[in-house]
Write a protein that holds these residues in place. Structure first.
Motif, PDB file in Angstrom:
ATOM      1  N   ALA A   1       0.817  -1.221   0.000  1.00 17.40           N
ATOM      2  CA  ALA A   1       0.000   0.000   0.000  1.00 17.40           C
ATOM      3  C   ALA A   1       0.849   1.270   0.000  1.00 17.40           C
ATOM      4  O   ALA A   1       0.315   2.363   0.139  1.00 17.40           O
ATOM      5  CB  ALA A   1      -0.935   0.006   1.204  1.00 17.40           C
ATOM      6  N   TYR A   2       2.168   1.144  -0.174  1.00 16.49           N
ATOM      7  CA  TYR A   2       3.034   2.316  -0.054  1.00 16.49           C
ATOM      8  C   TYR A   2       3.005   3.218  -1.275  1.00 16.49           C
ATOM      9  O   TYR A   2       3.377   4.379  -1.187  1.00 16.49           O
ATOM     10  CB  TYR A   2       4.478   1.881   0.248  1.00 16.49           C
ATOM     11  CG  TYR A   2       4.778   1.916   1.714  1.00 16.49           C
ATOM     12  CD1 TYR A   2       4.248   0.947   2.559  1.00 16.49           C
ATOM     13  CD2 TYR A   2       5.552   2.922   2.267  1.00 16.49           C
ATOM     14  CE1 TYR A   2       4.489   0.972   3.913  1.00 16.49           C
ATOM     15  CE2 TYR A   2       5.800   2.957   3.625  1.00 16.49           C
ATOM     16  CZ  TYR A   2       5.275   1.981   4.448  1.00 16.49           C
ATOM     17  OH  TYR A   2       5.512   2.023   5.797  1.00 16.49           O
ATOM     18  N   ASP A   3       2.604   2.706  -2.432  1.00 16.67           N
ATOM     19  CA  ASP A   3       2.543   3.553  -3.627  1.00 16.67           C
ATOM     20  C   ASP A   3       1.136   4.081  -3.883  1.00 16.67           C
ATOM     21  O   ASP A   3       0.801   4.446  -5.005  1.00 16.67           O
ATOM     22  CB  ASP A   3       3.044   2.790  -4.858  1.00 16.67           C
ATOM     23  CG  ASP A   3       4.324   3.395  -5.427  1.00 16.67           C
ATOM     24  OD1 ASP A   3       4.808   4.402  -4.858  1.00 16.67           O
ATOM     25  OD2 ASP A   3       4.836   2.891  -6.442  1.00 16.67           O
ATOM     26  N   ALA A   4       0.328   4.137  -2.839  1.00 19.46           N
ATOM     27  CA  ALA A   4      -1.009   4.725  -2.961  1.00 19.46           C
ATOM     28  C   ALA A   4      -0.901   6.240  -3.057  1.00 19.46           C
ATOM     29  O   ALA A   4      -0.034   6.856  -2.429  1.00 19.46           O
ATOM     30  CB  ALA A   4      -1.861   4.342  -1.761  1.00 19.46           C
ATOM     31  N   ILE A   5      -1.782   6.840  -3.852  1.00 16.18           N
ATOM     32  CA  ILE A   5      -1.830   8.301  -3.968  1.00 16.18           C
ATOM     33  C   ILE A   5      -3.282   8.750  -3.923  1.00 16.18           C
ATOM     34  O   ILE A   5      -4.181   8.030  -4.368  1.00 16.18           O
ATOM     35  CB  ILE A   5      -1.161   8.812  -5.272  1.00 16.18           C
ATOM     36  CG1 ILE A   5      -1.842   8.214  -6.507  1.00 16.18           C
ATOM     37  CG2 ILE A   5       0.329   8.489  -5.278  1.00 16.18           C
ATOM     38  CD1 ILE A   5      -1.332   8.791  -7.820  1.00 16.18           C
ATOM     39  N   GLU A   6      -3.506   9.943  -3.379  1.00 14.11           N
ATOM     40  CA  GLU A   6      -4.878  10.457  -3.280  1.00 14.11           C
ATOM     41  C   GLU A   6      -5.478  10.757  -4.650  1.00 14.11           C
ATOM     42  O   GLU A   6      -6.693  10.826  -4.788  1.00 14.11           O
ATOM     43  CB  GLU A   6      -4.896  11.713  -2.416  1.00 14.11           C
ATOM     44  CG  GLU A   6      -4.623  11.459  -0.936  1.00 14.11           C
ATOM     45  CD  GLU A   6      -4.741  12.716  -0.102  1.00 14.11           C
ATOM     46  OE1 GLU A   6      -4.765  13.829  -0.686  1.00 14.11           O
ATOM     47  OE2 GLU A   6      -4.824  12.601   1.141  1.00 14.11           O
ATOM     48  N   GLU A   7      -4.640  10.935  -5.649  1.00 12.73           N
ATOM     49  CA  GLU A   7      -5.124  11.252  -6.998  1.00 12.73           C
ATOM     50  C   GLU A   7      -5.580  10.025  -7.778  1.00 12.73           C
ATOM     51  O   GLU A   7      -6.020  10.141  -8.939  1.00 12.73           O
ATOM     52  CB  GLU A   7      -4.012  11.954  -7.800  1.00 12.73           C
ATOM     53  CG  GLU A   7      -3.531  13.262  -7.198  1.00 12.73           C
ATOM     54  CD  GLU A   7      -2.412  13.086  -6.182  1.00 12.73           C
ATOM     55  OE1 GLU A   7      -1.797  14.087  -5.783  1.00 12.73           O
ATOM     56  OE2 GLU A   7      -2.151  11.921  -5.784  1.00 12.73           O
ATOM     57  N   ASN A   8      -5.489   8.843  -7.188  1.00 13.99           N
ATOM     58  CA  ASN A   8      -5.784   7.592  -7.891  1.00 13.99           C
ATOM     59  C   ASN A   8      -7.142   7.629  -8.589  1.00 13.99           C
ATOM     60  O   ASN A   8      -7.245   7.379  -9.795  1.00 13.99           O
ATOM     61  CB  ASN A   8      -5.733   6.427  -6.893  1.00 13.99           C
ATOM     62  CG  ASN A   8      -5.814   5.067  -7.560  1.00 13.99           C
ATOM     63  OD1 ASN A   8      -5.406   4.885  -8.698  1.00 13.99           O
ATOM     64  ND2 ASN A   8      -6.330   4.091  -6.827  1.00 13.99           N
ATOM     65  N   ALA A   9      -8.191   7.971  -7.849  1.00  9.10           N
ATOM     66  CA  ALA A   9      -9.539   7.959  -8.428  1.00  9.10           C
ATOM     67  C   ALA A   9      -9.674   8.950  -9.567  1.00  9.10           C
ATOM     68  O   ALA A   9     -10.302   8.661 -10.593  1.00  9.10           O
ATOM     69  CB  ALA A   9     -10.578   8.247  -7.342  1.00  9.10           C
ATOM     70  N   ALA A  10      -9.092  10.142  -9.398  1.00  9.50           N
ATOM     71  CA  ALA A  10      -9.200  11.160 -10.441  1.00  9.50           C
ATOM     72  C   ALA A  10      -8.465  10.739 -11.711  1.00  9.50           C
ATOM     73  O   ALA A  10      -8.974  10.915 -12.828  1.00  9.50           O
ATOM     74  CB  ALA A  10      -8.646  12.491  -9.927  1.00  9.50           C
ATOM     75  N   ILE A  11      -7.264  10.183 -11.561  1.00 10.29           N
ATOM     76  CA  ILE A  11      -6.499   9.725 -12.726  1.00 10.29           C
ATOM     77  C   ILE A  11      -7.271   8.641 -13.470  1.00 10.29           C
ATOM     78  O   ILE A  11      -7.389   8.663 -14.703  1.00 10.29           O
ATOM     79  CB  ILE A  11      -5.114   9.204 -12.289  1.00 10.29           C
ATOM     80  CG1 ILE A  11      -4.252  10.357 -11.764  1.00 10.29           C
ATOM     81  CG2 ILE A  11      -4.404   8.500 -13.443  1.00 10.29           C
ATOM     82  CD1 ILE A  11      -2.946   9.902 -11.124  1.00 10.29           C
ATOM     83  N   LEU A  12      -7.803   7.688 -12.719  1.00 10.26           N
ATOM     84  CA  LEU A  12      -8.552   6.595 -13.339  1.00 10.26           C
ATOM     85  C   LEU A  12      -9.816   7.103 -14.028  1.00 10.26           C
ATOM     86  O   LEU A  12     -10.135   6.700 -15.153  1.00 10.26           O
ATOM     87  CB  LEU A  12      -8.924   5.559 -12.272  1.00 10.26           C
ATOM     88  CG  LEU A  12      -7.763   4.787 -11.640  1.00 10.26           C
ATOM     89  CD1 LEU A  12      -8.244   4.008 -10.432  1.00 10.26           C
ATOM     90  CD2 LEU A  12      -7.113   3.853 -12.653  1.00 10.26           C
ATOM     91  N   SER A  13     -10.537   7.988 -13.350  1.00 12.93           N
ATOM     92  CA  SER A  13     -11.775   8.508 -13.914  1.00 12.93           C
ATOM     93  C   SER A  13     -11.511   9.262 -15.206  1.00 12.93           C
ATOM     94  O   SER A  13     -12.257   9.119 -16.187  1.00 12.93           O
ATOM     95  CB  SER A  13     -12.461   9.413 -12.888  1.00 12.93           C
ATOM     96  OG  SER A  13     -13.771   9.733 -13.294  1.00 12.93           O
ATOM     97  N   LYS A  14     -10.458  10.060 -15.226  1.00 12.44           N
ATOM     98  CA  LYS A  14     -10.114  10.804 -16.442  1.00 12.44           C
ATOM     99  C   LYS A  14      -9.782   9.863 -17.592  1.00 12.44           C
ATOM    100  O   LYS A  14     -10.082  10.145 -18.763  1.00 12.44           O
ATOM    101  CB  LYS A  14      -8.933  11.735 -16.179  1.00 12.44           C
ATOM    102  CG  LYS A  14      -8.544  12.584 -17.376  1.00 12.44           C
ATOM    103  CD  LYS A  14      -7.366  13.493 -17.081  1.00 12.44           C
ATOM    104  CE  LYS A  14      -6.981  14.326 -18.304  1.00 12.44           C
ATOM    105  NZ  LYS A  14      -5.807  15.214 -18.027  1.00 12.44           N
ATOM    106  N   ALA A  15      -9.180   8.723 -17.263  1.00 16.69           N
ATOM    107  CA  ALA A  15      -8.804   7.751 -18.292  1.00 16.69           C
ATOM    108  C   ALA A  15      -9.987   6.937 -18.790  1.00 16.69           C
ATOM    109  O   ALA A  15      -9.859   6.189 -19.755  1.00 16.69           O
ATOM    110  CB  ALA A  15      -7.724   6.814 -17.744  1.00 16.69           C
ATOM    111  N   GLY A  16     -11.144   7.039 -18.100  1.00 18.18           N
ATOM    112  CA  GLY A  16     -12.328   6.315 -18.525  1.00 18.18           C
ATOM    113  C   GLY A  16     -12.614   5.051 -17.746  1.00 18.18           C
ATOM    114  O   GLY A  16     -13.453   4.240 -18.158  1.00 18.18           O
ATOM    115  N   VAL A  17     -11.928   4.872 -16.611  1.00 13.49           N
ATOM    116  CA  VAL A  17     -12.170   3.692 -15.771  1.00 13.49           C
ATOM    117  C   VAL A  17     -13.404   3.933 -14.908  1.00 13.49           C
ATOM    118  O   VAL A  17     -13.631   5.044 -14.417  1.00 13.49           O
ATOM    119  CB  VAL A  17     -10.947   3.401 -14.875  1.00 13.49           C
ATOM    120  CG1 VAL A  17     -11.216   2.204 -13.961  1.00 13.49           C
ATOM    121  CG2 VAL A  17      -9.705   3.154 -15.732  1.00 13.49           C
ATOM    122  N   CYS A  18     -14.188   2.910 -14.702  1.00 15.96           N
ATOM    123  CA  CYS A  18     -15.318   2.943 -13.773  1.00 15.96           C
ATOM    124  C   CYS A  18     -14.764   2.895 -12.353  1.00 15.96           C
ATOM    125  O   CYS A  18     -14.198   1.883 -11.938  1.00 15.96           O
ATOM    126  CB  CYS A  18     -16.240   1.756 -14.044  1.00 15.96           C
ATOM    127  SG  CYS A  18     -17.330   1.288 -12.690  1.00 15.96           S
TER     128      CYS A  18
END
Length: 319
Positions: free
Chosen positions: A189-206
């Motif tokens: 879990a050390y490479d977790a980032i708070e931007e994860n959801a935003a990056i994924l959403s922008k890329a088109g991930v559900c």
């Protein structure tokens, strides 16, 4: 008691999964968050069955510490592949028997195996795979295993490194259920980032923001706001009308019930939350919660604010 707390946080449906100590944890259950005594009274009508899988530190640590397989990540993948091979064989035997039976021919039915029956259901596409997985490389491996045996992963859970493989997730139409603020509690879990959801959403991930425990489930809206703000700081501006899907429509898709709930559309269940403010405000309160059109929580009506005996405690007697 936590069901009540979840309703107060605006949660109308839940996907409850077994733990992550085993490669295959068992089946999950989708429930409507209505006051009830039994699971059967709460089960979400028509929701598909789900299967909990887990890779990474949890199963290898659980079994490796006992000198048993799987003790490594390679061992985990070997275990997955053996299980899918056995499940495919079991499915073929069952199908062959059912075809003979339909033709009126004799033959003894294969002994029922609940574990292989569930895995065979995944291979047929009847059961949705929910995979506990943190690291990007492991998620990519699990996608490869799915390709080898012909099953799809509905969602990776936790998935704190999913931002590294957004393109693979889009290509396979795999969702991600994650947090914004949980990280560093174990090595993967050390490479977790708070931007994860935003990056994924922008890329088109559900993307869905999930809880995985009893405290965060009360403030999924605030956890989503943290992810929105982190994205904005990184130059990724996710519109609020898109981000609200992180705690509404996208979780419904993960659960296989998006045709029944998750958005305000004609013909869907009337699962509705009325917020006191913009739900992404830290001051927002779920003032009214409706499930199937019934008012199950009203902050102005004490009768709907149920408290269990566990919270009330025991009366102190006189000495």
């Amino acid at each position: 008691p936590v069901f009540t707390k979840a309703r107060a946080g605006g949660v109308t449906s839940l996907l409850i999964l077994p733990g992550s100590a085993n490669l295959f944890g068992g089946r999950g259950v989708s429930v409507k968050n209505v006051p009830a005594v039994t699971v059967q009274q709460m089960k979400f009508p028509g929701a598909p069955y789900t299967l909990k899988m887990a890779c990474g530190e949890n199963p290898k640590g659980r079994y490796g510490s006992r000198g048993r397989a799987p003790a490594t990540r390679m061992g985990e993948v070997a275990g997955f592949r053996r299980a899918w091979i056995d499940a495919a064989e079991y499915g073929r035997k069952v199908d062959a028997y059912e075809k003979k039976h339909a033709r009126g021919e004799g033959g003894e039915a294969p002994k029922r195996d609940l574990g292989l029956e569930t895995l065979a259901g995944v291979l047929k596409g009847d059961i949705l795979v929910q995979n506990h997985c943190y690291r990007a490389d492991e998620m990519a491996v699990m996608l490869d295993v799915g390709h080898e045996f012909g099953y799809k992963t509905r969602a990776f859970h936790h998935a704190v490194e999913a931002y590294k493989i957004a393109d693979l997730l889009v290509a396979d139409d795999v969702c991600v259920a994650t947090w914004a603020t949980r990280w560093g509690f174990k090595m993967e879990a050390y490479d977790a980032i708070e931007e994860n959801a935003a990056i994924l959403s922008k890329a088109g991930v559900c993307v869905a923001i999930h809880s995985d425990e009893q405290r965060l489930i009360q403030r999924l809206n605030v956890e989503s706001a943290v992810a929105i703000a982190a994205g904005r700081r990184a130059g990724i501006d996710i519109p609020q009308e898109e981000a609200i899907k992180w705690i509404t429509l996208n979780p419904a898709k993960i659960m296989g019930i998006a045709d029944k709930t998750g958005s305000l559309e004609p013909g869907k269940m009337a699962d509705v939350v009325l917020w006191s403010k913009n739900p992404f405000s830290v001051y927002a309160i779920a003032e009214k919660v409706f499930i199937d059109g019934a008012l199950v929580l009203d902050t102005s009506d004490p009768a709907t604010r149920y408290r269990s005996d566990f919270e009330i405690g025991q009366p102190v007697g006189e000495e």
